[in-house]
Design a protein around this motif. Structure first.
Motif, PDB file in Angstrom:
ATOM      1  N   LYS A 169     -44.933 -10.900 -13.997  1.00 24.92           N
ATOM      2  CA  LYS A 169     -44.527 -12.183 -14.581  1.00 24.92           C
ATOM      3  C   LYS A 169     -43.620 -11.961 -15.782  1.00 24.92           C
ATOM      4  O   LYS A 169     -42.648 -12.676 -15.979  1.00 24.92           O
ATOM      5  CB  LYS A 169     -45.756 -12.992 -15.008  1.00 24.92           C
ATOM      6  CG  LYS A 169     -46.502 -13.613 -13.882  1.00 24.92           C
ATOM      7  CD  LYS A 169     -47.670 -14.420 -14.404  1.00 24.92           C
ATOM      8  CE  LYS A 169     -48.528 -14.940 -13.275  1.00 24.92           C
ATOM      9  NZ  LYS A 169     -49.708 -15.651 -13.778  1.00 24.92           N
ATOM     10  N   TYR A 170     -43.937 -10.953 -16.580  1.00 21.22           N
ATOM     11  CA  TYR A 170     -43.122 -10.651 -17.758  1.00 21.22           C
ATOM     12  C   TYR A 170     -41.712 -10.253 -17.334  1.00 21.22           C
ATOM     13  O   TYR A 170     -40.735 -10.698 -17.923  1.00 21.22           O
ATOM     14  CB  TYR A 170     -43.781  -9.531 -18.561  1.00 21.22           C
ATOM     15  CG  TYR A 170     -42.949  -9.043 -19.711  1.00 21.22           C
ATOM     16  CD1 TYR A 170     -42.859  -9.777 -20.880  1.00 21.22           C
ATOM     17  CD2 TYR A 170     -42.229  -7.852 -19.620  1.00 21.22           C
ATOM     18  CE1 TYR A 170     -42.081  -9.340 -21.935  1.00 21.22           C
ATOM     19  CE2 TYR A 170     -41.452  -7.405 -20.664  1.00 21.22           C
ATOM     20  CZ  TYR A 170     -41.382  -8.150 -21.824  1.00 21.22           C
ATOM     21  OH  TYR A 170     -40.609  -7.719 -22.860  1.00 21.22           O
ATOM     22  N   ASP A 171     -41.611  -9.419 -16.286  1.00 19.73           N
ATOM     23  CA  ASP A 171     -40.293  -9.000 -15.814  1.00 19.73           C
ATOM     24  C   ASP A 171     -39.498 -10.179 -15.274  1.00 19.73           C
ATOM     25  O   ASP A 171     -38.301 -10.298 -15.517  1.00 19.73           O
ATOM     26  CB  ASP A 171     -40.425  -7.936 -14.718  1.00 19.73           C
ATOM     27  CG  ASP A 171     -40.866  -6.591 -15.279  1.00 19.73           C
ATOM     28  OD1 ASP A 171     -40.750  -6.396 -16.507  1.00 19.73           O
ATOM     29  OD2 ASP A 171     -41.340  -5.753 -14.485  1.00 19.73           O
ATOM     30  N   SER A 172     -40.162 -11.068 -14.534  1.00 19.28           N
ATOM     31  CA  SER A 172     -39.433 -12.201 -13.959  1.00 19.28           C
ATOM     32  C   SER A 172     -39.010 -13.193 -15.035  1.00 19.28           C
ATOM     33  O   SER A 172     -37.986 -13.852 -14.904  1.00 19.28           O
ATOM     34  CB  SER A 172     -40.281 -12.899 -12.901  1.00 19.28           C
ATOM     35  OG  SER A 172     -41.392 -13.527 -13.502  1.00 19.28           O
ATOM     36  N   MET A 173     -39.777 -13.295 -16.131  1.00 20.53           N
ATOM     37  CA  MET A 173     -39.402 -14.218 -17.204  1.00 20.53           C
ATOM     38  C   MET A 173     -38.240 -13.670 -18.019  1.00 20.53           C
ATOM     39  O   MET A 173     -37.444 -14.429 -18.558  1.00 20.53           O
ATOM     40  CB  MET A 173     -40.595 -14.485 -18.127  1.00 20.53           C
ATOM     41  CG  MET A 173     -41.640 -15.363 -17.491  1.00 20.53           C
ATOM     42  SD  MET A 173     -43.036 -15.868 -18.525  1.00 20.53           S
ATOM     43  CE  MET A 173     -43.055 -14.783 -19.881  1.00 20.53           C
ATOM     44  N   ASN A 174     -38.125 -12.360 -18.130  1.00 21.91           N
ATOM     45  CA  ASN A 174     -37.087 -11.782 -18.972  1.00 21.91           C
ATOM     46  C   ASN A 174     -35.777 -11.527 -18.241  1.00 21.91           C
ATOM     47  O   ASN A 174     -34.791 -11.191 -18.871  1.00 21.91           O
ATOM     48  CB  ASN A 174     -37.589 -10.476 -19.594  1.00 21.91           C
ATOM     49  CG  ASN A 174     -38.574 -10.757 -20.707  1.00 21.91           C
ATOM     50  OD1 ASN A 174     -38.569 -11.836 -21.280  1.00 21.91           O
ATOM     51  ND2 ASN A 174     -39.415  -9.792 -21.003  1.00 21.91           N
ATOM     52  N   LYS A 175     -35.785 -11.631 -16.937  1.00 19.96           N
ATOM     53  CA  LYS A 175     -34.529 -11.469 -16.211  1.00 19.96           C
ATOM     54  C   LYS A 175     -33.724 -12.745 -16.383  1.00 19.96           C
ATOM     55  O   LYS A 175     -34.209 -13.840 -16.139  1.00 19.96           O
ATOM     56  CB  LYS A 175     -34.781 -11.220 -14.728  1.00 19.96           C
ATOM     57  CG  LYS A 175     -35.304  -9.845 -14.436  1.00 19.96           C
ATOM     58  CD  LYS A 175     -35.449  -9.653 -12.948  1.00 19.96           C
ATOM     59  CE  LYS A 175     -36.003  -8.269 -12.661  1.00 19.96           C
ATOM     60  NZ  LYS A 175     -36.234  -8.066 -11.234  1.00 19.96           N
ATOM     61  N   MET A 216     -43.430 -11.012 -26.481  1.00 20.59           N
ATOM     62  CA  MET A 216     -44.353 -10.533 -25.479  1.00 20.59           C
ATOM     63  C   MET A 216     -43.738  -9.312 -24.814  1.00 20.59           C
ATOM     64  O   MET A 216     -42.564  -9.297 -24.502  1.00 20.59           O
ATOM     65  CB  MET A 216     -44.616 -11.611 -24.432  1.00 20.59           C
ATOM     66  CG  MET A 216     -45.226 -12.880 -24.978  1.00 20.59           C
ATOM     67  SD  MET A 216     -45.446 -14.125 -23.725  1.00 20.59           S
ATOM     68  CE  MET A 216     -47.041 -13.694 -23.142  1.00 20.59           C
ATOM     69  N   SER A 217     -44.552  -8.329 -24.610  1.00 17.92           N
ATOM     70  CA  SER A 217     -44.067  -7.116 -23.972  1.00 17.92           C
ATOM     71  C   SER A 217     -45.004  -6.753 -22.826  1.00 17.92           C
ATOM     72  O   SER A 217     -46.034  -7.385 -22.626  1.00 17.92           O
ATOM     73  CB  SER A 217     -44.005  -5.979 -24.989  1.00 17.92           C
ATOM     74  OG  SER A 217     -45.307  -5.719 -25.484  1.00 17.92           O
ATOM     75  N   GLN A 218     -44.619  -5.715 -22.107  1.00 14.76           N
ATOM     76  CA  GLN A 218     -45.458  -5.282 -21.003  1.00 14.76           C
ATOM     77  C   GLN A 218     -46.762  -4.701 -21.539  1.00 14.76           C
ATOM     78  O   GLN A 218     -46.806  -4.129 -22.621  1.00 14.76           O
ATOM     79  CB  GLN A 218     -44.710  -4.252 -20.167  1.00 14.76           C
ATOM     80  CG  GLN A 218     -43.580  -4.869 -19.385  1.00 14.76           C
ATOM     81  CD  GLN A 218     -43.088  -3.948 -18.293  1.00 14.76           C
ATOM     82  OE1 GLN A 218     -43.425  -2.780 -18.249  1.00 14.76           O
ATOM     83  NE2 GLN A 218     -42.298  -4.498 -17.393  1.00 14.76           N
ATOM     84  N   LYS A 219     -47.811  -4.856 -20.749  1.00 15.22           N
ATOM     85  CA  LYS A 219     -49.141  -4.420 -21.169  1.00 15.22           C
ATOM     86  C   LYS A 219     -49.484  -3.096 -20.491  1.00 15.22           C
ATOM     87  O   LYS A 219     -49.000  -2.776 -19.418  1.00 15.22           O
ATOM     88  CB  LYS A 219     -50.196  -5.471 -20.803  1.00 15.22           C
ATOM     89  CG  LYS A 219     -49.904  -6.858 -21.354  1.00 15.22           C
ATOM     90  CD  LYS A 219     -49.923  -6.886 -22.860  1.00 15.22           C
ATOM     91  CE  LYS A 219     -49.666  -8.303 -23.347  1.00 15.22           C
ATOM     92  NZ  LYS A 219     -49.648  -8.438 -24.761  1.00 15.22           N
ATOM     93  N   SER A 220     -50.365  -2.349 -21.137  1.00 16.08           N
ATOM     94  CA  SER A 220     -50.765  -1.031 -20.658  1.00 16.08           C
ATOM     95  C   SER A 220     -52.156  -1.102 -20.029  1.00 16.08           C
ATOM     96  O   SER A 220     -53.047  -1.800 -20.527  1.00 16.08           O
ATOM     97  CB  SER A 220     -50.777  -0.048 -21.825  1.00 16.08           C
ATOM     98  OG  SER A 220     -51.440   1.132 -21.477  1.00 16.08           O
ATOM     99  N   VAL A 221     -52.335  -0.339 -18.952  1.00 17.00           N
ATOM    100  CA  VAL A 221     -53.640  -0.282 -18.292  1.00 17.00           C
ATOM    101  C   VAL A 221     -54.649   0.420 -19.204  1.00 17.00           C
ATOM    102  O   VAL A 221     -55.809   0.006 -19.299  1.00 17.00           O
ATOM    103  CB  VAL A 221     -53.518   0.439 -16.930  1.00 17.00           C
ATOM    104  CG1 VAL A 221     -54.878   0.611 -16.285  1.00 17.00           C
ATOM    105  CG2 VAL A 221     -52.598  -0.324 -16.000  1.00 17.00           C
ATOM    106  N   CYS A 222     -54.209   1.456 -19.919  1.00 18.51           N
ATOM    107  CA  CYS A 222     -55.123   2.194 -20.799  1.00 18.51           C
ATOM    108  C   CYS A 222     -55.645   1.315 -21.932  1.00 18.51           C
ATOM    109  O   CYS A 222     -56.846   1.321 -22.231  1.00 18.51           O
ATOM    110  CB  CYS A 222     -54.418   3.427 -21.377  1.00 18.51           C
ATOM    111  SG  CYS A 222     -54.008   4.657 -20.138  1.00 18.51           S
ATOM    112  N   VAL A 223     -54.753   0.560 -22.559  1.00 24.21           N
ATOM    113  CA  VAL A 223     -55.175  -0.325 -23.649  1.00 24.21           C
ATOM    114  C   VAL A 223     -56.126  -1.386 -23.107  1.00 24.21           C
ATOM    115  O   VAL A 223     -57.138  -1.722 -23.741  1.00 24.21           O
ATOM    116  CB  VAL A 223     -53.939  -0.968 -24.327  1.00 24.21           C
ATOM    117  CG1 VAL A 223     -54.354  -2.036 -25.315  1.00 24.21           C
ATOM    118  CG2 VAL A 223     -53.089   0.088 -24.990  1.00 24.21           C
ATOM    119  N   THR A 224     -55.844  -1.889 -21.913  1.00 25.03           N
ATOM    120  CA  THR A 224     -56.702  -2.912 -21.326  1.00 25.03           C
ATOM    121  C   THR A 224     -58.091  -2.352 -21.042  1.00 25.03           C
ATOM    122  O   THR A 224     -59.101  -3.015 -21.294  1.00 25.03           O
ATOM    123  CB  THR A 224     -56.069  -3.457 -20.029  1.00 25.03           C
ATOM    124  OG1 THR A 224     -54.739  -3.873 -20.297  1.00 25.03           O
ATOM    125  CG2 THR A 224     -56.848  -4.635 -19.500  1.00 25.03           C
TER     126      THR A 224
END
Length: 153
Positions: A63-69, A1-9
């Motif tokens: 959430k992604y940042d907090s899970m990967n720290k 899982m990676s960070q998501k982009s506003v443009c793609v969304t």
């Protein structure tokens, strides 16, 4: 899982938003299924998502940042032994002490104590106690139309 982009969304929202694909992309499967079966909540939810998408992407990335720290927390546990001394010796012939809060033991053959506030028990075969205000048995009771316990019974 990676960070998501506003443009793609936003692109997913524009082309497949009525089917909730942008919500599945942001790991929101419950609302994605709702959009899938209600055609974007009858177009209203699809239209409102124009304003909600930046916040949803930000929440997902947080959430992604907090899970990967990876944080390592070291906890030191100090266990101290508890020393229990030998019990105090009772004098020879003394009864053993009761634990704190335990009711006192009755001598063998003694009648049990009544709880505080309970009326005393009558000996076996004794007549029942008279109600309050009733004359003792054998006392003069006036005759006439008096309410019980004085009147005829």
């Amino acid at each position: 899982m990676s960070q998501k982009s506003v443009c793609v969304t936003y692109l997913l929202w524009l082309f497949f938003g009525l089917f909730g694909i942008h919500r599945f992309y942001l790991n929101r499967p419950c609302s994605g299924v709702l959009y899938l079966f209600t055609c974007g909540c009858f177009f209203i939810g699809w239209f409102i998502d124009i304003c909600l998408i930046p916040g949803m992407v930000e929440d997902y990335n947080a959430k992604y940042d907090s899970m990967n720290k990876t944080t390592t927390t070291v906890t030191q546990v100090v266990v101290q032994p508890v020393y229990q001394g030998s019990p105090q010796q009772q004098p020879y012939g003394a009864p053993p002490q009761q634990p704190y809060g335990a009711p006192p033991q009755q001598p063998y053959g003694a009648p049990p104590q009544q709880p505080y506030g309970a009326p005393p028990q009558q000996p076996y075969g004794a007549p029942p106690p008279q109600p309050y205000g009733a004359p003792p048995p054998g006392a003069y009771a006036p005759q006439g139309n008096y309410p019980p316990p004085y009147g005829p019974q």
